[in-house]
Design an enzyme around this catalytic site. Structure first.
Site, PDB file in Angstrom:
ATOM      1  N   CYS A  49      -2.168  -0.543   7.552  1.00 12.40           N
ATOM      2  CA  CYS A  49      -1.405   0.702   7.467  1.00 12.40           C
ATOM      3  C   CYS A  49      -1.514   1.499   8.768  1.00 12.40           C
ATOM      4  O   CYS A  49      -0.537   2.137   9.187  1.00 12.40           O
ATOM      5  CB  CYS A  49      -1.870   1.524   6.273  1.00 12.40           C
ATOM      6  SG  CYS A  49      -1.416   0.744   4.705  1.00 12.40           S
ATOM      7  N   HIS A  97       0.842  -1.193   0.000  1.00 14.11           N
ATOM      8  CA  HIS A  97       0.000   0.000   0.000  1.00 14.11           C
ATOM      9  C   HIS A  97       0.881   1.248   0.000  1.00 14.11           C
ATOM     10  O   HIS A  97       2.052   1.203   0.418  1.00 14.11           O
ATOM     11  CB  HIS A  97      -0.908   0.008   1.240  1.00 14.11           C
ATOM     12  CG  HIS A  97      -2.026  -0.992   1.158  1.00 14.11           C
ATOM     13  ND1 HIS A  97      -3.042  -1.065   2.086  1.00 14.11           N
ATOM     14  CD2 HIS A  97      -2.267  -1.964   0.252  1.00 14.11           C
ATOM     15  CE1 HIS A  97      -3.875  -2.046   1.752  1.00 14.11           C
ATOM     16  NE2 HIS A  97      -3.426  -2.607   0.649  1.00 14.11           N
ATOM     17  N   GLU A 129       0.960   3.857   1.858  1.00 13.18           N
ATOM     18  CA  GLU A 129       1.480   4.279   3.168  1.00 13.18           C
ATOM     19  C   GLU A 129       2.708   3.454   3.563  1.00 13.18           C
ATOM     20  O   GLU A 129       3.692   3.983   4.093  1.00 13.18           O
ATOM     21  CB  GLU A 129       0.424   4.099   4.267  1.00 13.18           C
ATOM     22  CG  GLU A 129      -0.853   4.872   4.056  1.00 13.18           C
ATOM     23  CD  GLU A 129      -1.921   4.043   3.361  1.00 13.18           C
ATOM     24  OE1 GLU A 129      -1.623   3.410   2.326  1.00 13.18           O
ATOM     25  OE2 GLU A 129      -3.056   4.035   3.842  1.00 13.18           O
ATOM     26  N   CYS A 187      -6.065   1.615   5.919  1.00 10.74           N
ATOM     27  CA  CYS A 187      -6.659   0.364   6.380  1.00 10.74           C
ATOM     28  C   CYS A 187      -6.036  -0.022   7.729  1.00 10.74           C
ATOM     29  O   CYS A 187      -5.142   0.659   8.233  1.00 10.74           O
ATOM     30  CB  CYS A 187      -6.414  -0.732   5.341  1.00 10.74           C
ATOM     31  SG  CYS A 187      -4.682  -1.254   5.241  1.00 10.74           S
TER      32      CYS A 187
HETATM   33 ZN   LIG Z   1      -3.390   0.073   3.801  1.00 11.32          ZN
END
Ligand SMILES: [Zn+2]
Length: 158
Positions: free
Chosen positions: A92, A59, A61, A89
Site C-alpha cells: 500500500c 486492502h 488503501e 503495508c
Molecule cells: Zn496494505
C-alpha cells in the site's frame, strides 16, 4: 518519515475511515478502512476485503485509491490526503507513492507489517518518496481497539 502537521479535519475523516473499518469487520475481514480526500471532499472509500475478493491486494488503501482514481479520471491524486485506520503495508505504501498522495494520515501502528516506521519506513527513503508526508496516531486508540476486539473474538471462535 516526513512529518506532516495535523489538520483540524483529520479526526473527522478518520471517523469515516473507522466506519468503513467496522463495516469490513462485520463482513469477517480484518477491520481496516480508508478514505481519500481532496479539497475537503471524499473522493474514494475502501474497506479491507481480501477474503471476499480472494485477492491479496484488496486492502482498504488500494480500494480507496482505485475509487478515487476512477472518480477523478486520473491515476495520480496530487494534493490528496489518504486516511487509513492502520499503518499501511509495503504494497500500500508503494501504491500511495505511485498515486502521489500528498499526505498520509493513519491511526494505529502495525508492528508486524507496517511500512511507515514500524518494520521499515519507505516514506523516509528519498530515492522512493518525494511526494507524501505522513502523520501517525490520529484516533490511534479507537483504530487499535477495533483490531484488538476483532482478533480477540476470532481467537474465541477458533
Ligand atoms: Zn496494505
Amino acid at each position: 518519515m516526513t512529518p506532516a502537521h495535523a489538520n483540524a479535519d483529520d479526526e473527522r475523516w478518520m471517523d469515516e475511515a473507522l466506519a468503513l473499518a467496522r463495516e469490513a469487520g462485520r463482513r469477517g475481514e480484518v477491520p481496516v478502512g480508508a478514505v481519500v480526500v481532496m479539497d475537503g471532499v471524499a473522493l474514494g472509500r475502501g474497506g479491507n476485503a481480501p477474503i471476499a475478493a480472494s485477492d491479496p491486494t484488496a486492502h482498504a488503501e488500494i480500494a480507496a485509491l482505485r475509487d478515487a482514481g476512477f472518480a477523478l479520471g486520473n491515476y495520480r491524486l496530487p494534493g490528496s490526503t489518504l486516511y487509513v485506520t492502520l499503518e499501511p503495508c509495503a504494497m500500500c505504501a508503494g501504491a500511495i507513492m505511485h498515486a502521489r498522495v500528498a499526505r498520509l494520515v493513519f491511526g494505529a501502528r502495525d508492528p508486524k507489517t507496517g511500512a511507515c516506521g514500524s518494520v521499515v519506513d519507505l516514506f523516509a527513503e528519498p530515492r522512493l518518496n518525494q511526494h507524501t508526508a505522513t502523520h501517525a496516531g490520529v484516533r490511534a486508540g479507537e483504530c487499535g481497539a477495533l483490531l484488538s476486539a476483532f482478533f480477540a473474538a476470532r481467537r474465541e471462535r477458533d
